[in-house]
Design an enzyme around this catalytic site. Structure first.
Site, PDB file in Angstrom:
ATOM      1  N   GLU A   1       1.056  -0.753  -0.185  1.00 34.59           N
ATOM      2  CA  GLU A   1      -0.084   0.469  -0.175  1.00 34.59           C
ATOM      3  C   GLU A   1       0.778   1.410  -0.007  1.00 34.59           C
ATOM      4  O   GLU A   1       2.561   1.542   0.116  1.00 34.59           O
ATOM      5  CB  GLU A   1      -1.141  -0.188   0.929  1.00 34.59           C
TER       6      GLU A   1
ATOM      7  N   ARG B   1      -1.456   9.097   8.847  1.00 35.70           N
ATOM      8  CA  ARG B   1      -1.697   7.865   8.739  1.00 35.70           C
ATOM      9  C   ARG B   1      -0.869   6.860   7.409  1.00 35.70           C
ATOM     10  O   ARG B   1      -1.894   7.359   6.573  1.00 35.70           O
ATOM     11  CB  ARG B   1      -2.926   7.322   9.384  1.00 35.70           C
TER      12      ARG B   1
ATOM     13  N   HIS C   1      -9.307   9.620   2.550  1.00 44.12           N
ATOM     14  CA  HIS C   1      -8.758   9.000   1.932  1.00 44.12           C
ATOM     15  C   HIS C   1      -9.198   8.920  -0.135  1.00 44.12           C
ATOM     16  O   HIS C   1      -9.783   9.371  -0.077  1.00 44.12           O
ATOM     17  CB  HIS C   1      -9.976   7.344   2.061  1.00 44.12           C
TER      18      HIS C   1
ATOM     19  N   HIS D   1     -12.233   9.725   6.120  1.00 40.71           N
ATOM     20  CA  HIS D   1     -11.617   8.594   6.458  1.00 40.71           C
ATOM     21  C   HIS D   1     -11.242   7.844   7.541  1.00 40.71           C
ATOM     22  O   HIS D   1     -11.906   6.739   8.405  1.00 40.71           O
ATOM     23  CB  HIS D   1     -10.578   7.789   4.993  1.00 40.71           C
TER      24      HIS D   1
ATOM     25  N   ARG E   1      -0.757   9.176   1.319  1.00 40.31           N
ATOM     26  CA  ARG E   1      -1.896   9.823   1.029  1.00 40.31           C
ATOM     27  C   ARG E   1      -2.332  11.186   1.197  1.00 40.31           C
ATOM     28  O   ARG E   1      -2.488  11.400   0.532  1.00 40.31           O
ATOM     29  CB  ARG E   1      -3.266   9.179   2.551  1.00 40.31           C
TER      30      ARG E   1
HETATM   31  C1  SIN Z   1      -7.688   0.961   2.562  1.00 42.33           C
HETATM   32  O1  SIN Z   1      -7.957   0.077   2.270  1.00 42.33           O
HETATM   33  O2  SIN Z   1      -7.102   1.801   1.172  1.00 42.33           O
HETATM   34  C2  SIN Z   1      -7.088   1.295   3.730  1.00 42.33           C
HETATM   35  C3  SIN Z   1      -6.516   0.772   4.859  1.00 42.33           C
HETATM   36  C4  SIN Z   1      -6.699   2.162   5.786  1.00 42.33           C
HETATM   37  O3  SIN Z   1      -7.294   3.056   5.661  1.00 42.33           O
HETATM   38  O4  SIN Z   1      -5.612   1.899   6.539  1.00 42.33           O
END
Ligand code: SIN
Length: 547
Positions: free
Chosen positions: A126, A386, A243, A351, A290
């Site tokens: 991620e 975060r 998000h 989010h 993010r």
């Molecule tokens: C996501 O699946 O993109 C969210 C994961 C997160 O907010 O940590």
């Protein structure tokens, strides 16, 4: 709205329950704490709705942990601190990354359905993680798999007493110490004094304050608001994480999240002209942190005059997309959209609340007898931004620490909470009652429009004036969950706007159009709030008697 607002209706009786440890919240942090504490103590867990109606249940991406080479806790530490834009508490991050792998392995014993290939756990990638380190279950159904397994373990394998549909009105405090909580049962309207030597707040986040959110309807910030009323220090409320990829279609209550793991697997972001743009903003491209991705998206949409950009996964194999992302594909199908063949409109969506109730490394808040864990807490691990998939990990690690601290703490508390008597004032009859649903819409609209993803001083000031006017206008006779929730949301909305106005810089997820640069000299610090003692009204719940 004057305080105290908690009052009993004439002739109404109060039920009473007594526990050693009271846990408030039914997500990963609450369930982990309750299961652990019940090995030794008499534990009650209350959740506002049901165990499948939590933010944990909706989590898609997974849980980040350095489970082995080439990863290491040191690398996870670096990624977390780099994403945090100068505000991470490094000691707390060290705890998170060092204890995380063992906590995840323990969770795998309870929840055996984490995705594996040939017996080996599969790790996802991620944004802003330098390696693949995110464990997931059921593809993108990690939250529901973990929630269901933990709820089952609490129901069947532990001595936790579980109560659903139990709305917490307020914490009970005596001489500055937390001794439990007053709750309203949403099925029968009964009020209960839940007395406990220790209370663990695990009530989750507050996305509903912004209306458009990936959070469920129950995420109204009750925990932070009630801890603040009880005198706890709260901080970093301006850091609201949006998000990047919420599904941008109108008229949804809870916005469909399109997990970052999709970009981790190679999906692109494209602007309205169909061009990929992320590499112009950051060499990590779609896998930048993010805050960087959201800023880039906002720049693109402003330049183009568009409302959203697009997520493009059309170059990825259709059958594999279905298998790896069953929740996202099913959610999109409900809107007539197909990940394998269409560009998906996406825009930033509220989010995660980075701020919350200040805790130390053992989850202790500044109010004796009150712990906090999970999204409601501010441990300092997330800094100003975060890192993806660190939040479920935080709940696991810090709830375990709370339990280890209880073992040293519960038995030593002097006060015998069983003998405390609370005498609630009777509700005053109001000439008229405000429409809580209409007031909630007014609140969420103004938060989204004036305190949203990109902020400006004049709009924040206007928001504060509107919030003040809304608060003074409200008048309630009989109070129920919608009214209590509204007051909690107003408390949070007001504090978020105040903190956002105060922080005249842009850092992490806090973006100020009028102060676009980071200002380390002034602002490499937290904004901490505490309700002044004279406003705290010891005995918010009326007279306390010891018998
Ligand atoms: C996501 O699946 O993109 C969210 C994961 C997160 O907010 O940590």
């Amino acid at each position: 709205m004057t305080r105290p607002y908690i009052a009993i209706r004439s002739g109404e009786s109060l039920h009473r329950r007594t526990f050693d440890v009271l846990v408030l919240g039914g997500g990963i942090a609450g369930l982990t704490a309750a299961i652990g504490a019940a090995r030794r103590w008499r534990v009650g867990l209350l959740t506002k709705s049901t165990f499948d109606d939590t933010t944990t249940f909706l989590a898609q991406g997974g849980i980040a942990a350095a489970l082995g080479p080439p990863d290491s806790p040191g690398l996870h530490f670096e990624d977390t601190v780099n994403a945090g834009a100068g505000l991470c508490d490094e000691e707390a991050v060290r705890v998170l990354v060092n204890e995380g792998p063992d906590r995840v392995r323990e969770l795998m014993e309870i929840c055996p359905r984490f995705d594996k290939v040939d017996g080996e756990i599969v790790l996802g990638r991620e944004g802003a993680h330098s390696v693949a380190r995110v464990v997931h279950a059921g593809g993108d159904a990690t939250g529901s798999e973990v929630s269901s397994a933990l709820a089952e373990a609490a129901r069947v394998g532990s001595r936790v007493q579980l109560y659903e549909n139990e709305f917490v009105i307020d914490l009970l405090t005596v001489d500055g110490r937390c001794v439990g909580a007053l709750t309203l049962n949403l099925d029968d309207g009964g009020l209960t004094l839940n007395m406990a030597m220790v209370t663990i707040l695990a009530t989750g986040g507050a996305g509903q304050v912004f209306g458009r959110t990936t959070n469920p309807l129950v995420a109204t910030g009750d925990g932070v608001a009630m801890a603040y009323r009880a005198g706890a220090a709260i901080r970093d409320l301006e850091f609201v994480q949006f998000h990047p990829t919420g599904l941008a279609v109108p008229g949804q209550e809870t916005v469909q999240l399109i997990t970052e793991a999709l970009r981790g697997e190679g999906a692109y972001l494209r602007n309205a002209a169909g061009e990929r743009f992320m590499t112009e903003y950051d060499p990590r491209g779609e896998l930048a942190s993010r805050d960087v991705v959201v800023r880039a998206m906002m720049t693109e949409t402003r330049r183009e005059g568009s409302e959203h950009v697009f997520l493009d996964a059309t170059h990825l194999d259709a059958a594999w997309l279905q298998e790896r992302f069953p929740r996202v594909t099913a959610g999109l199908a409900r809107h007539g959209l197909d990940l394998a063949t269409q560009l998906i409109p996406v825009a930033p969506v509220c989010h995660y609340f980075i701020g919350g109730v200040v805790t130390d490394l053992w989850g202790r808040t500044t109010v004796p007898g009150l712990y906090a864990s999970g999204e409601v807490a501010s441990t300092g691990v997330h800094g100003a931004n975060r890192l993806a998939s660190n939040s479920l990990l935080e709940g696991l690690v810090f709830s375990d620490r709370v339990v280890r601290d209880l073992d040293r703490y519960v038995g030593r508390l002097g006060e015998d909470v069983r003998r405390l008597r609370f005498d609630l004032p009777e509700a005053a009859s109001a000439a008229r009652s405000s429409d809580a649903a209409a007031a909630r819409r007014r609140l969420t609209d103004l938060m989204a429009n004036k305190v949203g993803v990109v902020r400006r001083g004049d709009e924040l000031s206007a928001a504060l004036a509107d919030l003040g006017a809304l608060t003074t206008e409200l008048q309630f006779g009989e109070m129920g969950a919608p009214e209590y929730e509204l007051l909690n949301m107003l408390t949070l909305g007001t504090q978020i706007a105040k903190c956002a106005l105060l922080r005249d810089e842009s850092r992490g997820v806090h973006l100020r159009d009028d102060y676009p640069a980071i200002d380390d000299a002034q602002w490499r610090r937290h904004v901490t709030l505490r309700l002044p003692a004279h406003e705290r009204e010891e005995g918010l719940l009326g007279k306390v008697e010891r018998s």
